[in-house]
Scaffold this active site. Structure first.
Site, PDB file in Angstrom:
ATOM      1  N   ARG A 212     -10.544  10.336  12.752  1.00  0.00           N
ATOM      2  CA  ARG A 212      -9.754   9.114  12.995  1.00  0.00           C
ATOM      3  C   ARG A 212      -8.487   9.504  13.759  1.00  0.00           C
ATOM      4  O   ARG A 212      -7.872  10.524  13.438  1.00  0.00           O
ATOM      5  CB  ARG A 212      -9.399   8.517  11.627  1.00  0.00           C
TER       6      ARG A 212
ATOM      7  N   THR B 119       0.817  -1.212   0.000  1.00  0.00           N
ATOM      8  CA  THR B 119       0.000   0.000   0.000  1.00  0.00           C
ATOM      9  C   THR B 119       0.850   1.261   0.000  1.00  0.00           C
ATOM     10  O   THR B 119       1.996   1.246   0.470  1.00  0.00           O
ATOM     11  CB  THR B 119      -0.901  -0.019   1.262  1.00  0.00           C
ATOM     12  N   ASP B 120       0.250   2.359  -0.464  1.00  0.00           N
ATOM     13  CA  ASP B 120       0.951   3.654  -0.389  1.00  0.00           C
ATOM     14  C   ASP B 120       1.044   4.170   1.043  1.00  0.00           C
ATOM     15  O   ASP B 120       1.830   5.086   1.328  1.00  0.00           O
ATOM     16  CB  ASP B 120       0.260   4.696  -1.292  1.00  0.00           C
ATOM     17  N   GLU B 121       0.251   3.590   1.957  1.00  0.00           N
ATOM     18  CA  GLU B 121       0.229   4.115   3.327  1.00  0.00           C
ATOM     19  C   GLU B 121       1.558   3.913   4.046  1.00  0.00           C
ATOM     20  O   GLU B 121       1.814   4.569   5.054  1.00  0.00           O
ATOM     21  CB  GLU B 121      -0.901   3.474   4.137  1.00  0.00           C
TER      22      GLU B 121
ATOM     23  N   LYS C   7       2.082  -3.347   7.391  1.00  0.00           N
ATOM     24  CA  LYS C   7       2.348  -3.557   5.958  1.00  0.00           C
ATOM     25  C   LYS C   7       3.813  -3.197   5.650  1.00  0.00           C
ATOM     26  O   LYS C   7       4.482  -3.877   4.866  1.00  0.00           O
ATOM     27  CB  LYS C   7       1.401  -2.716   5.096  1.00  0.00           C
TER      28      LYS C   7
ATOM     29  N   TYR D  68      -1.931  -0.445  11.039  1.00  0.00           N
ATOM     30  CA  TYR D  68      -2.075  -1.115   9.739  1.00  0.00           C
ATOM     31  C   TYR D  68      -0.871  -0.832   8.849  1.00  0.00           C
ATOM     32  O   TYR D  68      -0.225  -1.759   8.344  1.00  0.00           O
ATOM     33  CB  TYR D  68      -3.373  -0.664   9.043  1.00  0.00           C
TER      34      TYR D  68
HETATM   35  P1  NAD Z   1      -9.758  -7.293   2.216  1.00  0.00           P
HETATM   36  O1  NAD Z   1      -9.751  -7.011   3.679  1.00  0.00           O
HETATM   37  O2  NAD Z   1     -10.986  -7.013   1.428  1.00  0.00           O
HETATM   38  O3  NAD Z   1      -9.391  -8.834   1.960  1.00  0.00           O
HETATM   39  C1  NAD Z   1      -8.365  -9.483   2.644  1.00  0.00           C
HETATM   40  C2  NAD Z   1      -8.523 -10.981   2.389  1.00  0.00           C
HETATM   41  O4  NAD Z   1      -7.450 -11.664   3.062  1.00  0.00           O
HETATM   42  C3  NAD Z   1      -9.824 -11.562   2.959  1.00  0.00           C
HETATM   43  O5  NAD Z   1     -10.414 -12.429   2.005  1.00  0.00           O
HETATM   44  C4  NAD Z   1      -9.376 -12.327   4.181  1.00  0.00           C
HETATM   45  O6  NAD Z   1     -10.215 -13.439   4.487  1.00  0.00           O
HETATM   46  C5  NAD Z   1      -7.987 -12.768   3.773  1.00  0.00           C
HETATM   47  N1  NAD Z   1      -7.090 -13.028   4.930  1.00  0.00           N
HETATM   48  C6  NAD Z   1      -6.928 -12.239   6.024  1.00  0.00           C
HETATM   49  N2  NAD Z   1      -6.035 -12.816   6.860  1.00  0.00           N
HETATM   50  C7  NAD Z   1      -5.615 -13.962   6.252  1.00  0.00           C
HETATM   51  C8  NAD Z   1      -4.694 -14.973   6.609  1.00  0.00           C
HETATM   52  N3  NAD Z   1      -4.021 -14.918   7.779  1.00  0.00           N
HETATM   53  N4  NAD Z   1      -4.507 -16.004   5.775  1.00  0.00           N
HETATM   54  C9  NAD Z   1      -5.199 -16.085   4.604  1.00  0.00           C
HETATM   55  N5  NAD Z   1      -6.093 -15.162   4.225  1.00  0.00           N
HETATM   56  C10 NAD Z   1      -6.304 -14.106   5.036  1.00  0.00           C
HETATM   57  O7  NAD Z   1      -8.511  -6.507   1.634  1.00  0.00           O
HETATM   58  P2  NAD Z   1      -8.316  -5.801   0.220  1.00  0.00           P
HETATM   59  O8  NAD Z   1      -8.833  -4.425   0.300  1.00  0.00           O
HETATM   60  O9  NAD Z   1      -8.776  -6.722  -0.828  1.00  0.00           O
HETATM   61  O10 NAD Z   1      -6.715  -5.714   0.190  1.00  0.00           O
HETATM   62  C11 NAD Z   1      -5.934  -6.777  -0.337  1.00  0.00           C
HETATM   63  C12 NAD Z   1      -4.466  -6.410  -0.206  1.00  0.00           C
HETATM   64  O11 NAD Z   1      -4.201  -5.199  -0.911  1.00  0.00           O
HETATM   65  C13 NAD Z   1      -4.009  -6.147   1.237  1.00  0.00           C
HETATM   66  O12 NAD Z   1      -2.723  -6.668   1.381  1.00  0.00           O
HETATM   67  C14 NAD Z   1      -4.001  -4.631   1.348  1.00  0.00           C
HETATM   68  O13 NAD Z   1      -3.043  -4.221   2.301  1.00  0.00           O
HETATM   69  C15 NAD Z   1      -3.603  -4.248  -0.052  1.00  0.00           C
HETATM   70  N6  NAD Z   1      -4.071  -2.925  -0.518  1.00  0.00           N
HETATM   71  C16 NAD Z   1      -5.387  -2.586  -0.406  1.00  0.00           C
HETATM   72  C17 NAD Z   1      -5.825  -1.356  -0.929  1.00  0.00           C
HETATM   73  C18 NAD Z   1      -7.279  -0.925  -0.846  1.00  0.00           C
HETATM   74  O14 NAD Z   1      -7.595   0.224  -1.171  1.00  0.00           O
HETATM   75  N7  NAD Z   1      -8.206  -1.787  -0.448  1.00  0.00           N
HETATM   76  C19 NAD Z   1      -4.915  -0.493  -1.537  1.00  0.00           C
HETATM   77  C20 NAD Z   1      -3.560  -0.874  -1.622  1.00  0.00           C
HETATM   78  C21 NAD Z   1      -3.163  -2.109  -1.125  1.00  0.00           C
HETATM   79  O1  DAU Z   2      -4.174   3.986   0.507  1.00  0.00           O
HETATM   80  C1  DAU Z   2      -4.383   2.608   0.390  1.00  0.00           C
HETATM   81  C2  DAU Z   2      -5.226   2.135   1.547  1.00  0.00           C
HETATM   82  O2  DAU Z   2      -6.540   2.600   1.301  1.00  0.00           O
HETATM   83  C3  DAU Z   2      -5.211   0.633   1.734  1.00  0.00           C
HETATM   84  O3  DAU Z   2      -3.916   0.222   2.073  1.00  0.00           O
HETATM   85  C4  DAU Z   2      -6.192   0.203   2.842  1.00  0.00           C
HETATM   86  O4  DAU Z   2      -6.246  -1.206   2.914  1.00  0.00           O
HETATM   87  C5  DAU Z   2      -7.563   0.746   2.482  1.00  0.00           C
HETATM   88  O5  DAU Z   2      -8.464   0.443   3.519  1.00  0.00           O
HETATM   89  C6  DAU Z   2      -7.507   2.254   2.269  1.00  0.00           C
HETATM   90  O6  DAU Z   2      -7.216   2.941   3.504  1.00  0.00           O
HETATM   91  P1  DAU Z   2      -7.971   4.298   3.901  1.00  0.00           P
HETATM   92  O7  DAU Z   2      -7.901   4.466   5.365  1.00  0.00           O
HETATM   93  O8  DAU Z   2      -7.523   5.430   3.059  1.00  0.00           O
HETATM   94  O9  DAU Z   2      -9.482   3.899   3.421  1.00  0.00           O
HETATM   95  P2  DAU Z   2     -10.915   4.123   4.077  1.00  0.00           P
HETATM   96  O10 DAU Z   2     -11.921   3.762   3.047  1.00  0.00           O
HETATM   97  O11 DAU Z   2     -11.036   3.506   5.415  1.00  0.00           O
HETATM   98  O12 DAU Z   2     -10.954   5.704   4.270  1.00  0.00           O
HETATM   99  C7  DAU Z   2     -10.772   6.585   3.173  1.00  0.00           C
HETATM  100  C8  DAU Z   2     -10.803   7.999   3.721  1.00  0.00           C
HETATM  101  O13 DAU Z   2     -12.126   8.285   4.185  1.00  0.00           O
HETATM  102  C9  DAU Z   2      -9.895   8.203   4.915  1.00  0.00           C
HETATM  103  O14 DAU Z   2      -9.337   9.510   4.860  1.00  0.00           O
HETATM  104  C10 DAU Z   2     -10.821   8.085   6.118  1.00  0.00           C
HETATM  105  C11 DAU Z   2     -12.130   8.621   5.574  1.00  0.00           C
HETATM  106  N1  DAU Z   2     -13.365   8.034   6.163  1.00  0.00           N
HETATM  107  C12 DAU Z   2     -13.464   6.678   6.208  1.00  0.00           C
HETATM  108  C13 DAU Z   2     -14.579   6.081   6.749  1.00  0.00           C
HETATM  109  C14 DAU Z   2     -14.685   4.570   6.826  1.00  0.00           C
HETATM  110  C15 DAU Z   2     -14.380   8.849   6.600  1.00  0.00           C
HETATM  111  O15 DAU Z   2     -14.287  10.095   6.530  1.00  0.00           O
HETATM  112  N2  DAU Z   2     -15.483   8.257   7.129  1.00  0.00           N
HETATM  113  C16 DAU Z   2     -15.624   6.913   7.242  1.00  0.00           C
HETATM  114  O16 DAU Z   2     -16.666   6.442   7.782  1.00  0.00           O
END
Ligand code: NAD
Ligand code: DAU
Length: 359
Positions: free
Chosen positions: A295, A137-139, A167, A163
């Site tokens: 947050r 992730t970019d985080e 990562k 988190y």
């Molecule tokens: P998600 O939470 O929707 O899915 C995670 C999946 O991993 C789930 O199916 C869960 O059951 C499985 N899992 C969790 N723990 C596990 C374990 N110990 N063993 C096997 N499986 C397990 O997450 P996502 O949003 O699909 O993100 C997927 C990946 O991409 C993550 O590594 C996250 O850090 C990364 N990522 C997410 C975003 C985003 O915006 N969602 C952006 C950049 C990177």
């Molecule tokens: O940047 C990549 C990341 O993006 C991934 O690594 C994470 O897995 C993914 O969850 C996401 O993280 P964020 O914290 O940016 O996503 P989230 O959707 O939780 O929140 C997006 C923005 O919105 C953040 O600034 C917090 C804000 N927010 C979120 C929620 C859930 C609100 O203002 N209200 C809310 O209820």
């Protein structure tokens, strides 16, 4: 060449989109082994389109289970592993970091150990062809001020939440397994994804679900935090390109060149819903917007400089935010049963935990 790959976390949001899109373009002999623990975020309904597809082998299990992972590697002999499995929600990591340490750090470590044992026994040519792609992730780069340039691959790691720290740790382990043992790894650091099958704890699906249920649309703090949004299928095509042509040991930033403030995201969703599914009282969904307590440690801005992947691998996002968000809102409108099925008691408990104490 017939390809067998192991995907971890392939029942979650991005993993399921990856499995579905990968199999659409794979040949009839291809195989994808999908290892997922099925935590609250894993959902077999995301994969229902594959129930009669023999190329998809689903295994419920933990990436940290070395016996299971070794058994799968020995049996299926994958040429690549794509590691999506993680705890992924920042707010959950603030309420309870332990699962994040367990899966994202310890789990990735055990997975790497299983991979190391497997890889050591491959022939030299198979060792060279093998890839371990770690999805990050970019985080990990921390927070940017408004005037600062976007994150490049050489930006310092400054993770701010449990988190992102977990990562970042996993990224470092992956890097070390390449540097020390020679495992051919690739790491991708992507910005915020949105699209079909995203669990409604994250901003975009939460806002859509709450709007339609006549609930508040909670905006943390002043709503001016900036994220760089990428349509999930574009993330999947980027991963495929990194897998096919990325330089071993390198990292690639992936993003949509699409920075937007949270409040503007929420306004866009409200306006789309006003057109597609107007409220019965004729008012705008914007009326449901509610500013709530911020947050803890909230990062102000993320922005990805995706010029390396564009320059070296020719990848560019196919969707603009406008086209991607239209598809996404429409998907949630068309899939109300999917949304209802994930809104279990545990989901309602999570909402209560995260939102009831916010004023
Ligand atoms: P998600 O939470 O929707 O899915 C995670 C999946 O991993 C789930 O199916 C869960 O059951 C499985 N899992 C969790 N723990 C596990 C374990 N110990 N063993 C096997 N499986 C397990 O997450 P996502 O949003 O699909 O993100 C997927 C990946 O991409 C993550 O590594 C996250 O850090 C990364 N990522 C997410 C975003 C985003 O915006 N969602 C952006 C950049 C990177
Ligand atoms: O940047 C990549 C990341 O993006 C991934 O690594 C994470 O897995 C993914 O969850 C996401 O993280 P964020 O914290 O940016 O996503 P989230 O959707 O939780 O929140 C997006 C923005 O919105 C953040 O600034 C917090 C804000 N927010 C979120 C929620 C859930 C609100 O203002 N209200 C809310 O209820």
């Amino acid at each position: 060449m017939t390809q067998t790959i192991l995907v971890t976390g392939g029942a979650g949001f991005i993993g399921a989109n990856f499995v579905l899109t990968w199999l659409q373009q794979a040949d009839v002999d291809a195989k994808i082994i999908n290892l997922d623990k099925l935590t609250y975020a894993g959902n077999m309904e995301n994969l229902v389109a594959l129930k009669d597809d023999a190329r998809h082998v689903f295994v419920q299990g933990d990436i940290g289970d070395k016996n299971l992972v070794t058994e799968l590697l020995t049996k299926y002999q994958p040429t690549a592993i794509i590691n999506f499995a993680a705890e992924s929600h920042v707010d959950r990591s603030i309420h309870g970091p332990e699962d994040f340490i367990e899966t994202n750090i310890v789990g990735t470590f055990h997975l790497l150990e299983s991979v190391r044992s497997y890889w050591n026994l491959l022939t030299e040519i198979a060792q060279q062809q093998f890839r371990f792609l770690h999805v990050s992730t970019d985080e990990v780069y921390g927070s940017l001020a408004v005037e600062e340039p976007a994150f490049t691959e050489t930006h310092t790691y400054e993770p701010n939440s449990p988190y992102s720290a977990s990562k970042a740790s996993s990224d470092h382990l992956v890097r070390a397994y390449h540097h020390t043992y020679g495992i051919p790894v690739l790491t991708t650091n992507c910005s915020n994804n949105y699209g079909a099958y995203q669990f409604p704890e994250k901003l975009i699906p939460l806002v859509i679900a709450n709007a339609l249920a006549d609930k508040d649309l909670p905006i943390y703090g002043d709503g001016q935090q900036i994220r760089d949004w990428l349509y999930v299928v574009d993330h999947c095509t980027a991963i495929n390109q990194v897998l096919a042509a990325g330089t071993v040991g390198a990292t690639y930033n992936i993003g949509g060149w699409n920075e937007m403030a949270n409040i503007d995201i929420v306004h866009t969703i409200c306006d789309l819903l006003d057109t597609k599914r107007p409220r019965t009282d004729g008012k705008s969904y914007r009326e449901q917007i509610t500013y709530v307590t911020d947050r803890l440690g909230h990062d102000r801005r993320y922005a990805i400089d995706a010029s390396k992947i564009e320059r070296e691998l020719g990848w560019k996002p196919a969707e603009t935010f406008n086209t991607g968000i239209q598809k996404t809102v429409q998907w949630y409108l068309d899939n109300s049963a999917w949304v209802a099925n994930v809104q279990s008691g545990a989901y309602r408990e999570w909402l209560d935990k995260n939102y009831s104490a916010r004023t």
